[in-house]
Design a protein around this motif. Structure first.
Motif, short mmCIF file in Angstrom:
data_model
loop_
_atom_site.label_atom_id
_atom_site.label_comp_id
_atom_site.label_asym_id
_atom_site.label_seq_id
_atom_site.Cartn_x
_atom_site.Cartn_y
_atom_site.Cartn_z
N ASP A 181 4.19 -5.11 -2.83
CA ASP A 181 2.91 -4.26 -2.62
C ASP A 181 2.21 -4.90 -1.52
OD1 ASP A 181 1.93 -6.37 -4.03
OD2 ASP A 181 0.77 -5.15 -5.35
N TRP B 29 6.34 4.23 1.33
CA TRP B 29 5.31 3.10 0.96
C TRP B 29 4.21 2.83 1.95
CZ3 TRP B 29 4.11 -1.67 2.42
CH2 TRP B 29 3.25 -2.39 1.85
N GLN C 286 0.42 3.64 1.27
CA GLN C 286 -0.46 2.56 0.78
C GLN C 286 -0.42 1.31 1.72
OE1 GLN C 286 1.39 1.28 -3.00
NE2 GLN C 286 1.02 3.54 -3.89
#
Length: 84
Positions: free
Chosen positions: A11, A69, A73
């Motif tokens: 992440d 992704w 994000q």
């Protein structure tokens, strides 16, 4: 930059993600346009699916997933620098 078989996961935005940002955007555009994954692999990633179709598909899918992704994000970690 050469395309890795698998982009980094996790992440956090990586140097690889930054270097591949325009490639990720092109993959998202191709996907939104309904382009066949083989064409996107060839024209965006520079891979010839006829050389190793399974590998080309894995690379396409993993990079498209990372692009999604990034779009949803990871973009938050980009630092925009104003050029003068």
């Amino acid at each position: 930059m050469s395309v890795l078989d698998n982009p980094p996961g996790g992440d956090r935005l990586t140097d690889y993600d930054r270097a591949m940002a325009s490639t990720y955007l092109r993959l998202l555009d191709a996907d939104a346009d309904g382009a066949d994954w083989r064409d996107a692999s060839r024209h965006v990633l520079g891979l010839d699916p006829s050389d190793d179709e399974a590998r080309a598909r894995r690379i396409h899918e993993s990079h498209l997933a990372r692009a999604r992704w990034l779009a949803n994000q990871g973009y938050r970690d980009f630092v925009w620098v104003k050029s003068t």
